[in-house]
Write a protein that holds these residues in place. Structure first.
Motif, short mmCIF file in Angstrom:
data_model
loop_
_atom_site.label_atom_id
_atom_site.label_comp_id
_atom_site.label_asym_id
_atom_site.label_seq_id
_atom_site.Cartn_x
_atom_site.Cartn_y
_atom_site.Cartn_z
N ALA A 124 0.87 -1.18 0.00
CA ALA A 124 0.00 0.00 0.00
C ALA A 124 0.90 1.23 0.00
CB ALA A 124 -0.88 0.00 1.25
N ARG A 125 0.65 2.15 -0.92
CA ARG A 125 1.49 3.34 -1.02
C ARG A 125 0.72 4.57 -0.59
NH1 ARG A 125 1.44 6.94 -5.78
NH2 ARG A 125 3.36 8.14 -5.97
N VAL A 126 1.35 5.38 0.28
CA VAL A 126 0.76 6.68 0.59
C VAL A 126 1.68 7.76 0.01
CG1 VAL A 126 -0.56 6.03 2.65
CG2 VAL A 126 1.84 6.67 2.91
N ASN A 127 1.06 8.72 -0.65
CA ASN A 127 1.81 9.75 -1.35
C ASN A 127 1.75 11.05 -0.55
OD1 ASN A 127 3.02 11.45 -3.14
ND2 ASN A 127 1.70 10.93 -4.89
N MET A 128 2.90 11.45 0.01
CA MET A 128 2.94 12.62 0.90
C MET A 128 2.72 13.94 0.16
SD MET A 128 3.16 10.86 3.59
CE MET A 128 3.35 11.96 4.99
N CYS A 129 2.59 13.90 -1.18
CA CYS A 129 2.21 15.10 -1.93
C CYS A 129 0.82 15.56 -1.52
CB CYS A 129 2.06 14.78 -3.41
SG CYS A 129 3.56 14.68 -4.33
N HIS A 130 0.00 14.62 -1.10
CA HIS A 130 -1.41 14.93 -0.83
C HIS A 130 -1.77 14.57 0.59
CE1 HIS A 130 -1.80 15.26 -5.20
NE2 HIS A 130 -1.14 14.12 -5.28
N MET B 5 5.92 4.71 1.82
CA MET B 5 5.65 6.15 1.91
C MET B 5 6.42 6.85 0.80
SD MET B 5 6.62 8.81 4.88
CE MET B 5 8.02 9.45 3.97
N ASP B 6 5.74 7.68 0.02
CA ASP B 6 6.36 8.33 -1.14
C ASP B 6 6.52 9.82 -0.84
OD1 ASP B 6 6.81 9.41 -3.74
OD2 ASP B 6 5.82 7.68 -4.63
N THR B 7 7.75 10.34 -0.96
CA THR B 7 7.97 11.75 -0.60
C THR B 7 7.43 12.70 -1.68
OG1 THR B 7 10.13 11.89 -1.69
CG2 THR B 7 10.11 11.17 0.62
N GLU B 8 7.22 13.92 -1.27
CA GLU B 8 6.74 14.93 -2.22
C GLU B 8 7.86 15.36 -3.17
OE1 GLU B 8 4.55 18.10 -0.45
OE2 GLU B 8 4.82 19.41 -2.18
N GLY B 9 9.05 15.56 -2.62
CA GLY B 9 10.16 16.04 -3.46
C GLY B 9 9.98 17.52 -3.75
N VAL C 73 11.73 7.71 -2.76
CA VAL C 73 12.24 9.09 -2.82
C VAL C 73 11.98 9.65 -4.21
CG1 VAL C 73 14.25 10.56 -2.46
CG2 VAL C 73 14.04 8.43 -1.18
N SER C 74 11.21 10.75 -4.25
CA SER C 74 10.84 11.35 -5.53
C SER C 74 12.01 12.15 -6.13
CB SER C 74 9.64 12.27 -5.33
OG SER C 74 8.52 11.52 -4.94
N PHE C 75 12.06 12.23 -7.43
CA PHE C 75 13.01 13.07 -8.18
C PHE C 75 14.47 12.88 -7.76
CE2 PHE C 75 8.90 15.29 -8.29
CZ PHE C 75 8.69 15.30 -9.66
N ALA D 124 14.37 4.26 -5.05
CA ALA D 124 14.72 5.47 -5.82
C ALA D 124 13.74 5.61 -6.97
CB ALA D 124 16.14 5.36 -6.36
N LYS D 125 13.05 6.75 -7.03
CA LYS D 125 12.12 6.97 -8.14
C LYS D 125 12.88 7.58 -9.31
CE LYS D 125 7.95 8.51 -7.17
NZ LYS D 125 7.03 9.53 -6.59
N ILE D 126 12.79 6.92 -10.44
CA ILE D 126 13.45 7.43 -11.64
C ILE D 126 12.41 8.27 -12.39
CG2 ILE D 126 14.68 6.82 -13.77
CD1 ILE D 126 16.13 6.06 -11.10
K LIG Z 1 5.32 11.72 -4.56
#
Ligand SMILES: [K+]
Ligand SMILES: Nc1ncnc2c1ncn2[C@@H]1O[C@H](COP(=O)(O)OP(=O)(O)O)[C@@H](O)[C@H]1O
Ligand SMILES: C=C(OP(=O)(O)O)C(=O)O
Ligand SMILES: [Mg+2]
Length: 561
Positions: free
Chosen positions: A110-116, A144-148, A279-281, A308-310
């Motif tokens: 399950a992924r949560v996106n910290m952008c939102h 957990m996915d960072t906003e970047g 980690v975004s970007f 690492a998000k490409i």
């Molecule tokens: K993100």
């Protein structure tokens, strides 16, 4: 350093007389062992119970995802899905029952996106996933996915969207605009250097071209633009600007990959015990190294995997280094497609998948796999072809974004990923793509190299003998991962001593992770595992199992007694 290392490859029937005990080879190779392996025997959960008339088994410490268990029983070993599925949790899927429905449908992560959303919102979601695992026997991992800190618009006062029409004049500004009294057609931008970096004549692309503007004038902090391709502006949409057909990387390229808000989110993720941080970007390997040492400082012994998000153009020249230092990679095609020409995205996807396979890192293919299913109950034929391509490339995992976060048909989208994966995996097995020999050695020490060769041989042997399953007893997950890398035909049952390793293995292709306490005595481990699995009807007498472990460097071929 001194010590001896035993490498025995034996074919042992363990109580079966169908397979005579023939030692294939029994070489004694002496290489230094850094430290002796020890097994931490953790708590025994409950006492003995009767499994079948007259047979007492330990009903302890064998935990597996109940959906995988059901899938295995229903479809048999070969037809158990190998490709893993990540679902983004959003407003459409954040309640307990909704998350449960995704888990039942086969969500592995399950992924949560910290952008939102707010941290409280994310905390509730993470705790619901944990509660689901504990109460209902799932092993869903949390990412957990960072906003970047790339350039994006503000949240539009939380309106769902706003329309920009052809020829309209809009202002993009870095001024602090008082939200309620914000002038019409004014958008605030998060990056202070924005107005300095752009030039009159630049093209401004929202979300990689969903809406396009041209810069007509600059007045201090205000950038005045004319809309050239109309469309909907969505909250926090990404902004890129292009000059003479190239992406402009000026001071914005210096934005930190992990912003100060991201660091707070990372602290939050560590506290909540997430399994992965994406980690975004990412631009270089340095940021991953920094984050890893930060996590070790904050939470020694932590198992958090860094993905690492490409998705940044800058990452492409450092791909190998980035993948090498990360615990996994995501081909984040959404933002990637806004930073490089769209026609290059498929070849980057292919390259990243290949590199990850070589370097033994899991890879997730993300974004727009089933975009039309945000609104419609069935996908387009082209989307099915795209999913098929990613499964055929043997990516470890596929990801749903808006489809599960805010779409109309999250469970249907998940079902499509599941059925397409099963179908394409079957085709590949039938076509006999067997390419373990193409893989380079990844190990840096002789001892690891031996493990790696054992895993390669095990996978080859399992395919040739048409084994029903590979069993691997693994304390760190590394041996299991090396087996998954070979993409063998049969499923890999990975027995790991902790639930956190179990959950991390859930991202890897073909692994069915179990939590199990095991000892250094392989014979007793096996007897116990066979009893436990037979009691749950997950294996039966006569199944051919190839067994490896990082407790003892050996390969055994066993018919289940
Ligand atoms: K993100
Ligand atoms: N926690 C959340 N709160 C509100 N909306 C969310 C949340 N997570 C996701 N969404 C919605 O789902 C969409 C898709 O999610 P995702 O792909 O993760 O984000 P993005 O579109 O920013 O790349 C987002 O654009 C947003 O509208
Ligand atoms: C997965 C992606 O990142 P996010 O959804 O966080 O923008 C992407 O850009 O494809
Ligand atoms: Mg992105």
């Amino acid at each position: 350093m001194s010590g001896s290392f035993r490498c025995s490859i034996s074919l042992s029937p363990l109580h079966s007389n169908e397979f005579p005990r023939i030692p294939v080879t029994k070489p004694h190779i002496h290489v230094p062992v850094p430290k002796p392996m020890t097994v931490a025997l953790s708590k025994v959960v409950s006492p003995l119970r009767v499994a079948a008339p007259g047979v007492m088994i330990e009903a302890v410490g064998l935990e597996v995802d109940r959906v995988t268990e059901a899938e295995l029983k229903e479809n048999g070993f070969r037809s158990t899905r190998k490709t893993k599925i990540v679902c983004t949790i959003g407003p459409r899927t954040c309640e307990f029952e909704e998350i449960e429905a995704l888990a039942v449908g086969g969500m592995n992560v399950a992924r949560v996106n910290m952008c939102h959303g707010t941290r409280e919102w994310h905390r509730d979601v993470i705790r619901r996933v944990r509660q689901l695992n504990e109460e209902k026997g799932f092993a869903v991992a949390v990412m957990m996915d960072t906003e970047g800190s790339e350039i994006h618009m503000d949240d539009l006062n939380d309106v769902e969207s706003t329309k920009a029409n052809d020829g309209q004049i809009w202002t993009f500004t870095v001024r602090a605009v008082d939200q309620p009294s914000r002038p019409e057609r004014t958008i605030t931008v998060n990056y202070d250097g924005f107005a300095e970096d752009v030039k009159v004549g630049d093209e401004l692309l929202v979300d990689g071209g969903m809406v396009t503007f041209v810069v007509i004038e600059k007045i201090g902090p205000d950038v005045i633009c004319r809309c050239t391709d109309p469309g909907l502006l969505l909250p926090r949409a990404n902004l890129t600007f292009w000059r003479n057909g190239s992406l402009v990387r000026e001071r914005n390229a210096m934005l930190p990959t992990i912003s100060s808000k991201d660091w707070l989110d990372i602290d939050f993720g560590i506290e909540e015990g997430v399994d992965f941080i994406a980690v975004s970007f990412v631009k270089s390997a340095e940021v991953i190294k920094t984050l890893k040492s930060y996590i070790i400082d904050r939470s020694p012994g932590s198992q958090i995997g860094i993905i690492a998000k490409i998705e940044s153009i800058d990452s492409l020249k450092n791909l190998e280094e980035i993948i090498q230092v990360s615990d996994g990679t995501m081909v984040a095609r959404g933002d990637l497609g806004a930073q490089i020409p769209l026609e290059q995205v498929p070849s980057v996807q292919h390259e990243v998948i290949q590199l990850c396979r070589q370097l033994n890192k899991p890879v997730i293919v993300a974004s727009q796999l089933l975009e039309s299913m945000i609104e419609y109950p069935i996908p387009t034929r082209a989307e099915v072809a795209d999913v098929s391509e990613a499964v055929g490339q043997q990516a470890d995992a596929l990801m749903l974004s808006s489809e599960s976060a805010m779409g109309q048909y999250p469970e249907k989208a998940l079902a499509v990923l599941r059925s397409v994966s099963l179908r394409i995996e079957k085709c590949r097995r039938e076509e006999k793509h067997w390419d373990v020999t193409d893989l380079h050695i990844v190990s840096s020490s002789k001892l690891d190299e031996i493990s790696e060769e054992i895993c390669n041989t095990t996978s080859r042997m399992a395919n040739k003998l048409k084994a029903d399953a590979i069993f691997v007893y693994t304390k760190t997950g590394q041996t299991a991962s090396l087996l998954s890398r070979n993409r063998p035909d049969c499923p890999i049952f990975a027995f790991a001593p902790s639930t956190s390793i179990q959950r991390c293995l859930n991202l890897k292709w073909g692994l069915i992770p179990f939590r199990l306490d095991f000892s250094d005595d392989m014979e007793s481990n096996l007897n116990r595992t066979f009893s436990l699995l037979k009691a749950r009807a997950m294996i039966k007498s006569g199944d051919l199992i190839i067994v490896v472990s990082d407790v003892m460097q050996s390969i055994q071929a066993i018919k289940v007694p």
